[in-house]
Design a protein around this motif. Sequence first.
Motif, PDB file in Angstrom:
ATOM      1  N   GLY A   1       4.554   9.124  -8.803  1.00 26.61           N
ATOM      2  CA  GLY A   1       3.172   9.475  -8.511  1.00 26.61           C
ATOM      3  C   GLY A   1       2.990  10.498  -7.416  1.00 26.61           C
ATOM      4  N   ALA A   2       1.742  10.563  -6.940  1.00 26.98           N
ATOM      5  CA  ALA A   2       1.341  11.587  -5.981  1.00 26.98           C
ATOM      6  C   ALA A   2       2.077  11.479  -4.650  1.00 26.98           C
ATOM      7  CB  ALA A   2      -0.167  11.510  -5.740  1.00 26.98           C
ATOM      8  N   LEU A   3       2.382  10.255  -4.215  1.00 26.44           N
ATOM      9  CA  LEU A   3       3.056  10.087  -2.933  1.00 26.44           C
ATOM     10  C   LEU A   3       4.284  10.976  -2.850  1.00 26.44           C
ATOM     11  CD1 LEU A   3       3.378   8.593  -0.214  1.00 26.44           C
ATOM     12  CD2 LEU A   3       4.723   6.871  -1.450  1.00 26.44           C
ATOM     13  N   TRP A   4       5.088  10.979  -3.910  1.00 27.40           N
ATOM     14  CA  TRP A   4       6.349  11.710  -3.872  1.00 27.40           C
ATOM     15  C   TRP A   4       6.226  13.146  -4.360  1.00 27.40           C
ATOM     16  CZ3 TRP A   4      10.896  10.050  -1.743  1.00 27.40           C
ATOM     17  CH2 TRP A   4      10.894   8.715  -1.290  1.00 27.40           C
ATOM     18  N   ASP A   5       5.186  13.455  -5.131  1.00 22.28           N
ATOM     19  CA  ASP A   5       5.052  14.819  -5.649  1.00 22.28           C
ATOM     20  C   ASP A   5       4.284  15.721  -4.689  1.00 22.28           C
ATOM     21  OD1 ASP A   5       5.216  17.020  -7.298  1.00 22.28           O
ATOM     22  OD2 ASP A   5       3.573  16.410  -8.580  1.00 22.28           O
ATOM     23  N   VAL A   6       3.079  15.329  -4.297  1.00 25.86           N
ATOM     24  CA  VAL A   6       2.291  16.182  -3.403  1.00 25.86           C
ATOM     25  C   VAL A   6       2.342  15.715  -1.954  1.00 25.86           C
ATOM     26  CG1 VAL A   6       0.785  17.010  -5.224  1.00 25.86           C
ATOM     27  CG2 VAL A   6       0.135  14.950  -3.970  1.00 25.86           C
ATOM     28  N   GLY A   7       2.796  14.482  -1.721  1.00 24.46           N
ATOM     29  CA  GLY A   7       2.977  14.037  -0.338  1.00 24.46           C
ATOM     30  C   GLY A   7       3.852  14.972   0.476  1.00 24.46           C
ATOM     31  N   PRO A   8       4.974  15.466  -0.074  1.00 23.84           N
ATOM     32  CA  PRO A   8       5.802  16.402   0.690  1.00 23.84           C
ATOM     33  C   PRO A   8       5.061  17.666   1.110  1.00 23.84           C
ATOM     34  CG  PRO A   8       7.054  15.507  -1.135  1.00 23.84           C
ATOM     35  CD  PRO A   8       5.643  15.041  -1.328  1.00 23.84           C
ATOM     36  N   HIS A   9       4.156  18.163   0.262  1.00 28.55           N
ATOM     37  CA  HIS A   9       3.394  19.358   0.623  1.00 28.55           C
ATOM     38  C   HIS A   9       2.539  19.092   1.864  1.00 28.55           C
ATOM     39  CE1 HIS A   9       4.577  21.744  -2.765  1.00 28.55           C
ATOM     40  NE2 HIS A   9       4.062  20.913  -3.652  1.00 28.55           N
TER      41      HIS A   9
ATOM     42  N   VAL B   1      11.086  14.115   5.715  1.00 23.10           N
ATOM     43  CA  VAL B   1       9.947  13.901   4.816  1.00 23.10           C
ATOM     44  C   VAL B   1      10.234  12.727   3.883  1.00 23.10           C
ATOM     45  CG1 VAL B   1       8.646  14.916   2.899  1.00 23.10           C
ATOM     46  CG2 VAL B   1       9.116  16.280   4.943  1.00 23.10           C
ATOM     47  N   THR B   2      11.435  12.673   3.350  1.00 18.72           N
ATOM     48  CA  THR B   2      11.818  11.574   2.454  1.00 18.72           C
ATOM     49  C   THR B   2      11.747  10.236   3.173  1.00 18.72           C
ATOM     50  OG1 THR B   2      13.268  13.036   1.189  1.00 18.72           O
ATOM     51  CG2 THR B   2      13.683  10.676   0.991  1.00 18.72           C
ATOM     52  N   GLU B   3      12.174  10.186   4.425  1.00 21.86           N
ATOM     53  CA  GLU B   3      12.120   8.945   5.193  1.00 21.86           C
ATOM     54  C   GLU B   3      10.684   8.463   5.369  1.00 21.86           C
ATOM     55  OE1 GLU B   3      16.143   9.613   7.913  1.00 21.86           O
ATOM     56  OE2 GLU B   3      14.195  10.292   8.655  1.00 21.86           O
ATOM     57  N   ILE B   4       9.775   9.391   5.630  1.00 22.27           N
ATOM     58  CA  ILE B   4       8.367   9.021   5.804  1.00 22.27           C
ATOM     59  C   ILE B   4       7.777   8.520   4.492  1.00 22.27           C
ATOM     60  CG2 ILE B   4       6.067   9.912   6.377  1.00 22.27           C
ATOM     61  CD1 ILE B   4       7.543  11.907   8.274  1.00 22.27           C
ATOM     62  N   LEU B   5       8.098   9.195   3.397  1.00 24.51           N
ATOM     63  CA  LEU B   5       7.624   8.753   2.085  1.00 24.51           C
ATOM     64  C   LEU B   5       8.145   7.360   1.753  1.00 24.51           C
ATOM     65  CD1 LEU B   5       8.127  12.045   0.039  1.00 24.51           C
ATOM     66  CD2 LEU B   5       5.989  11.175   1.009  1.00 24.51           C
ATOM     67  N   ALA B   6       9.415   7.114   2.054  1.00 26.39           N
ATOM     68  CA  ALA B   6      10.003   5.807   1.780  1.00 26.39           C
ATOM     69  C   ALA B   6       9.340   4.718   2.629  1.00 26.39           C
ATOM     70  CB  ALA B   6      11.504   5.841   2.035  1.00 26.39           C
ATOM     71  N   GLU B   7       9.025   5.033   3.881  1.00 29.21           N
ATOM     72  CA  GLU B   7       8.329   4.068   4.738  1.00 29.21           C
ATOM     73  C   GLU B   7       6.951   3.746   4.170  1.00 29.21           C
ATOM     74  OE1 GLU B   7       6.732   3.582   9.369  1.00 29.21           O
ATOM     75  OE2 GLU B   7       7.922   5.344   8.801  1.00 29.21           O
TER      76      GLU B   7
END
Length: 295
Positions: free
Chosen positions: A167-175, A279-285
């Motif tokens: 979903g959006a968390l991993w696709d547009v969250g990094p942007h 960024v990946t660490e923040i998304l995983a949290e």
Amino acid sequence: MRIGLLGTGPWARMAHAPALSGHGELDFAGVWGRRPEAAKELADEYGVRAYDDVDALIADVDAVAVALPPDVQADLAARAARAGRHLLLDKPLAPTVAQGRAVVEAVREAGVASVVFFTTRFQREPEAWIDAQAAAGGWFTARAQWLGAVFTTDSPFAASPWRRERGALWDVGPHALSVLLPVLGDARRVAAAARGPRDTVQLVLDHDGGASSTLTLSLTAPVAAAGAGVELRGTAGVTELPTGTETAVDALTRAADALRTAAATGTPHPCDAAFALRVTEILAEAEGLLEERAV
């Protein structure tokens, strides 16, 4: 720099292949894909070699550009780095922190350069704005909205399995994070995470600089509501992220320039694999908090 492309999907066709082919300082050497027929079709379009064996392509080049799902990208990126190849990667770096760390460790051990393509960071107007706001400081709070309509239109990315799963968390969250972190500082913690309509996610972050930020992320926004924006408020007043006027191909060309510079100088780019790991660490949290709320 002799560079090969790993991937044959819509993003490889729309952005990577034209950017690599049109770059005056790159030698676009060939294409590998998980579907050999698609690799041949794309390679033929640009007059380059189609590779059946990914290791053969890696052996023939100085660098690889990767346009593949995050789990596939992470494993192949680490493999290419261990072979001494520079990396032009896409976001998110990896679907798990462990896979992201493996890429960073391979890059560090091999001493190769890496650049991860966060589109906004390689568009001239947004890049200049980000640099200016980071230098200004004094920010109190920020609001970021990255609202896509991928799943509410006939987008070529709507059939992407990893986007449907993550979903959006991993696709547009990094942007969104790629804009907020250089201005407000690293996120000390994800203070809150909640789900909204469909795949919409809302986050609250506490930053090292003392500011807080809120993020609203979606791939299922109504078409009329889609769009991206970042607003900062602080001692300097209120300012908003300008809209980039350059195409994805233009931005990816600048990312390739950044990779060439990093490889030549040995100086890491701000959007390297280590930044993408953070960024990946923040998304995983954030994902962990969402899962806790779902129980």
